[in-house]
Scaffold this motif. Structure first.
Motif: not given
Length: 571
Positions: A175, A179-182, A200, A202, A214, A216
């Protein structure tokens, strides 16, 4: 204050003018809320009442079949013509603001609000520079930590499964690079018990694109996972039960008008292959359901929605695989997220009840047929008793004639009962009556005295009984007075099936030779009346008799009724 000529009344009372000319429905209630004091034109137009007719009326006249009162929120009102109207009501004291609502749009709005108000999420932020995680109060509570204090990643790792750490680290690293969500689910230990978390997150890049931290949310999904496992177990048991019972299970999602078919029985009932997909409500009502059944089904759906009750519908559907109409029963219940809200989905079951309905209809028909046959049989027995008594010369002759006719009637009914189609073979009726006077073989040959010649013809019950009695009377008369009363007489019976009518025309011929000289009877006995009247009345036959000196003969032409498929249990 003097009013100037040409002055606009609205200028004198601008508030009243604004009330009357507002583009949204407005109403003012009485102090007790039971009556309407004032209503503007927009409200009159909305509910279909002529302008100026709402003031003075009871507020209850606007209510539909839903709960009483005029609270805030969605309501079902009743227009002047009695049709239901979905409205949204906003109330401020005695003033109501009313607007029409599109049901689908309202449902979407409710869904959006529900999504925004999702509960059970705790926020977190990780700062790369310090290596610390800042937890919200809910996140700290989920992790079993005191609120208001940041924790390090090393502290959190201590409660995670060591076998899971490589997988989680790989997900986070991936991730970071995109740079995407996980998202991941993992188990951790909180206060001595195992808790399953859903995390969750990002990555947050800095001005130069490098990772600064990060953010989330996390959620305790322990109960959900346990419930899911239990549901999976129950679902397996349910699938076994529904497969045995041949029930189809479905879900209909109202917002998208899409259905989910939960088992193979649904595809089988509707004749769909898996690649055909499922059908929504619109396609079901407009294309699949029989046109004659659509109004009743629509009313049942509307009633279940209004009353928040179970849905029970029955109708005919055209099966896609072969185009055959099948009858189904459907039962289900609408699910709501909260009382008073519009339902989001319908969960239900479907059963193909075509065979059961056919069996019920056949049973009803057989009962009616039985009643009809018993009634006719009693009437026939009554006629036999009366006519035999009038023509008998003694008790012995009465008994002999009466018993013979009753036995013939009973044998015909026995043949009808044993046959699947409720029919009787014409050849068998003849053999049964003529057998005592000559040994009749299967091919019709018998000592030269009796000859039976004709194709295999099965007589439906409505004509088998009178024709069977006619054969009995012909045989009895031949044995007493005709060709079978001596040793030289001969009886020839021939029949054929001619074209005509729904199932053909039976041509039947009875000829006697070699018996005593024949003379026309001086009076008409029961046998003569049966041959002339019963055959004509009950069988609609054309009957011709000939009392020639060389031997009596009879010719009959009778239409054969068509078979009733409903009486055949093999269909």
């Amino acid at each position: 204050m003097n009013e100037r000529v040409g002055q606009d009344p609205a200028a004198e009372d601008p508030f009243r003018a604004g009330f009357d000319e507002a583009l949204i429905g407005l109403a003012v209630l009485s102090a007790d809320g039971a009556g309407i004091v004032a209503a503007n034109r927009a409200l009159h137009d909305l509910v279909g009442w002529p302008p100026g007719t709402l003031p003075g009326r009871a507020a209850a006249e606007l209510l539909g079949e839903g709960p009483g009162g005029l609270p805030d929120g969605l309501q079902v009102w009743r227009r002047a013509d009695g049709t239901p109207l979905d409205v949204r009501v906003r109330r401020a004291g005695r003033t109501l603001v009313v607007e029409a609502v599109d049901v689908d749009a309202a449902a979407h709005s409710e869904a959006n609000r529900e999504a925004l108000a999702a509960a059970g999420l705790g926020e977190w932020r990780w700062d790369r520079a310090t290596g610390l995680l800042t937890l919200s109060r809910r996140a700290a509570r989920i992790l079993g930590r005191p609120p208001g204090r940041s924790v390090s990643w090393a502290e959190l790792k201590a409660g995670l499964s060591q076998a899971e750490l490589p997988r989680l680290s790989a997900l986070i690293a991936e991730a970071d690079g995109t740079d995407g969500p996980y998202q991941f689910d993992t188990a951790t230990t909180v206060a001595g018990r195992t808790v399953i978390l859903r995390v969750r997150g990002q990555a947050v890049p800095g001005p130069d694109g490098t990772l600064t931290g990060m953010v989330g949310v996390l959620q305790d999904i322990t109960t959900r996972v346990e419930a899911r496992d239990e549901i999976l177990s129950r679902d397996q048991r349910l699938r076994v039960a529904t497969t045995v019972a041949k029930l189809g299970i479905f879900e209909w999602h109202m917002l998208e008008d899409q259905a989910i078919w939960e088992n193979e029985n649904m595809y089988e009932i509707f004749g769909h292959a898996p690649e055909d997909g499922t059908i929504g409500k619109t396609e079901f009502l407009n294309d699949i359901l029989h046109p004659d059944d659509r109004p009743a089904v629509r009313r049942a759906i509307s009633k279940a929605l209004r009353e928040d009750g179970d849905l029970h519908i029955s109708g005919r559907i055209r099966r896609k695989s072969d185009g055959v109409w099948r009858t189904i029963d459907m039962a289900g219940r609408f699910e709501r997220d909260a009382p008073g809200r519009l339902p989001r989905r319908l969960i239900g079951v479907v059963a193909d009840v075509t065979d059961r309905r056919v069996a019920e209809e056949r049973q009803s028909l057989l009962i009616r047929e039985l009643h009809h046959r018993v009634k006719n049989t009693l009437a026939t027995v009554q006629a036999i008793v009366g006519s035999t008594a009038r023509t008998a010369s003694s008790i012995e002759s009465f008994y002999e004639a009466f018993v013979g006719r009753i036995k013939s009637l009973a044998h015909t009914h026995s043949v009808l009962t044993e046959d699947t189609w409720q029919t009787a073979s014409l050849a068998n009726l003849l053999r049964n009556e003529l057998k005592p006077y000559a040994e009749v073989g299967p091919d019709g040959a018998a000592e030269g005295r009796i000859s039976l010649d004709g194709p295999a013809i099965d007589l439906p019950s409505e004509i088998a009984v009178p024709i069977g009695m006619a054969i009995h009377e012909l045989t009895t008369n031949a044995a007493k007075y005709g060709a079978l009363s001596n040793r030289t007489g001969r009886v020839v019976v021939e029949w054929s099936l001619e074209p005509g009518g729904p199932a053909g025309i039976l041509r039947f011929s009875w000829r006697e030779t070699g018996g005593p000289p024949v003379a026309p009877p001086s009076r008409q006995g029961f046998g003569s009346r049966l041959l002339q009247r019963v055959l004509i009345t009950q069988v609609q036959a054309e009957v011709t008799t000939d009392y020639a000196p060389g031997g009596f003969s009879l010719t009959m032409r009778a239409p054969i009724p068509p078979r009733n498929d409903s009486l055949n249990p093999l269909v």
